[in-house]
Design an enzyme around this catalytic site. Structure first.
Site, short mmCIF file in Angstrom:
data_model
loop_
_atom_site.label_atom_id
_atom_site.label_comp_id
_atom_site.label_asym_id
_atom_site.label_seq_id
_atom_site.Cartn_x
_atom_site.Cartn_y
_atom_site.Cartn_z
N VAL A 324 0.84 -1.20 0.00
CA VAL A 324 0.00 0.00 0.00
C VAL A 324 0.87 1.25 0.00
O VAL A 324 0.63 2.20 -0.75
CB VAL A 324 -0.95 0.00 1.22
CG1 VAL A 324 -1.67 1.34 1.33
CG2 VAL A 324 -1.97 -1.11 1.10
N TYR A 326 4.01 1.53 -1.01
CA TYR A 326 4.75 1.64 -2.27
C TYR A 326 3.83 2.11 -3.39
O TYR A 326 4.21 2.96 -4.19
CB TYR A 326 5.38 0.29 -2.62
CG TYR A 326 6.22 0.33 -3.87
CD1 TYR A 326 7.43 1.02 -3.89
CD2 TYR A 326 5.80 -0.30 -5.04
CE1 TYR A 326 8.20 1.09 -5.04
CE2 TYR A 326 6.57 -0.24 -6.20
CZ TYR A 326 7.77 0.45 -6.19
OH TYR A 326 8.52 0.51 -7.32
N TRP A 327 2.61 1.56 -3.44
CA TRP A 327 1.69 1.92 -4.52
C TRP A 327 1.29 3.40 -4.43
O TRP A 327 1.13 4.06 -5.45
CB TRP A 327 0.44 1.03 -4.46
CG TRP A 327 -0.57 1.39 -5.49
CD1 TRP A 327 -0.48 1.19 -6.84
CD2 TRP A 327 -1.83 2.06 -5.28
NE1 TRP A 327 -1.60 1.67 -7.48
CE2 TRP A 327 -2.43 2.21 -6.54
CE3 TRP A 327 -2.49 2.51 -4.13
CZ2 TRP A 327 -3.69 2.81 -6.69
CZ3 TRP A 327 -3.73 3.11 -4.29
CH2 TRP A 327 -4.31 3.25 -5.55
N HIS A 328 1.16 3.92 -3.22
CA HIS A 328 0.78 5.33 -3.06
C HIS A 328 1.92 6.29 -3.43
O HIS A 328 1.69 7.50 -3.49
CB HIS A 328 0.33 5.60 -1.62
CG HIS A 328 -1.12 5.29 -1.39
ND1 HIS A 328 -1.56 4.05 -0.99
CD2 HIS A 328 -2.23 6.06 -1.50
CE1 HIS A 328 -2.87 4.07 -0.86
NE2 HIS A 328 -3.31 5.27 -1.17
N GLY A 329 3.10 5.79 -3.64
CA GLY A 329 4.20 6.66 -4.05
C GLY A 329 5.55 6.28 -3.48
O GLY A 329 6.59 6.63 -4.05
#
Length: 364
Positions: A324, A326-329
């Site tokens: 989560v 990593y996916w958000h930035g």
């Protein structure tokens, strides 16, 4: 009265909505209802063609090609039917969004930063959709592969209501519901549409009042008023911010959710009011329901989840929050945010396990 300009997400999506996205969503609604009325059997392909055309119009041929390339690579890797390989492919494709040289190249495709960010947000969300399809392909038997063909992947990836910002719908749910042919009633759909528009308009008015009168984000952008505020005032500001976040996502997920209903699909439940939540676990389960289902189905359960040992539960939960973040930035503050949420969930679940021991219950 001028509005608080410091909430980037709200300003960004409202501007895009007014310019083009709302008109394109209205076009999707028209195509969807006409196809349901006249050619129900071909509805997925009508919506796929419309979604691809809308993508081309907004993101240009290069942006369209990037998303199509991501889908093609994910589908090709899924042919090996190895879940780990599909996950590695998804992470590699996601990581390309953070390579400086690639970022600069994509920026040159557009005249404004807002257009580039639209591509960035869209591709980030499409990565989750490609991952869902790939893993479902790996898990299904060869006899079911006809329902997991490349055209079905394109129909899923280019489904326009969820295209730019979600909500996330897993492929197994999407394909089952999209294949289901139901009796079409113009009167019923019209009543759903009118009630839905009234609700969304009410939420939008409430959000605009908050953004014009409360200036929550402007206060947070300056250290001076925060340093001089009391703890009670800081608590009130924090509550006001998360309440605005809640109302904002009622709108951002409510609009595509309404269109999903009009298409005969069941959208993920809208976020629960944050004032009703008292635990990290409930927040994750009931705020972004689509993302929660994705994380549970594709990361938490395959890694062992709550059925494994204590160490297995800790590691599967940690991996879920790591993804989560990593996916958000992947910025440092997101890792701290993910770690604190992981710690909160672990403490809650640990406390629940301790309290379930019969000796402890007898003492209580």
């Amino acid at each position: 009265m001028p509005q608080d300009p410091m909430d980037f997400e709200w300003s960004y999506w409202i501007d895009w909505g007014r310019e083009r996205i709302l008109w394109l969503l209205a076009g999707h609604l028209l195509v969807s209802q006409m196809s349901r009325l006249l050619v129900e059997k071909y509805k997925p392909w009508c919506l796929m063609v419309y979604g691809m055309a809308a993508c081309w119009l907004l993101l240009g041929i290069k942006g369209f090609a990037v998303i199509l390339l991501h889908a093609a690579i994910s589908f090709a890797v899924a042919q090996f039917q190895l879940s780990l390989l599909s996950w590695l492919c998804s992470l590699v494709l996601l990581s390309t969004l953070r390579i400086p040289a690639v970022e600069e190249t994509k920026r040159k495709w557009y005249d404004t930063e807002n257009e580039y960010y639209l591509l960035l947000f869209t591709v980030s969300v499409r990565c989750l959709f490609c991952t869902s399809f790939s893993l479902e392909y790996c898990w299904h038997a060869p006899t079911q592969k006809s329902s997991h063909s490349f055209p079905w992947m394109l129909a899923y990836v280019f489904y326009y209501p969820t295209f730019h910002n979600g909500p996330l719908v897993n492929f197994d749910e999407f394909s089952k519901q999209m294949r289901r042919q139901e009796a079409f009633s113009v009167k019923t759909n019209l009543s759903i549409l009118i009630v839905g528009i009234i609700r969304i308009f009410f939420w939008w008015c409430l959000a605009e009042l908050m953004i014009h009168l409360m200036y929550i984000h402007a206060l947070y952008s300056s250290a001076l008023p925060l340093e001089s505020a009391s703890y009670w005032a800081l608590g009130g500001l924090a509550l006001a911010q998360v309440l605005f976040f809640y109302v904002k996502y009622l709108i951002l997920y409510g609009v595509p959710g309404l269109l999903l209903q009009m298409d005969g699909l069941k959208p993920p439940a809208l976020p629960c009011c944050v004032s009703l939540m008292h635990s990290f676990t409930k927040m994750w389960r009931s705020f972004d329901v689509g993302l929660h289902r994705f994380l549970v189905r594709y990361i938490y359960v395959p890694m062992g989840g709550s059925q494994s040992s204590l160490l297995g539960t800790l590691s599967s939960t940690a991996l879920t929050f790591a993804f989560v973040s990593y996916w958000h930035g992947g910025q440092s503050y997101l890792w701290y945010w993910g770690a604190l949420n992981w710690l909160g969930v672990i403490v809650e679940n640990g406390t629940r396990r301790i309290l379930s021991i019969s000796l402890i219950q007898d003492l209580i």
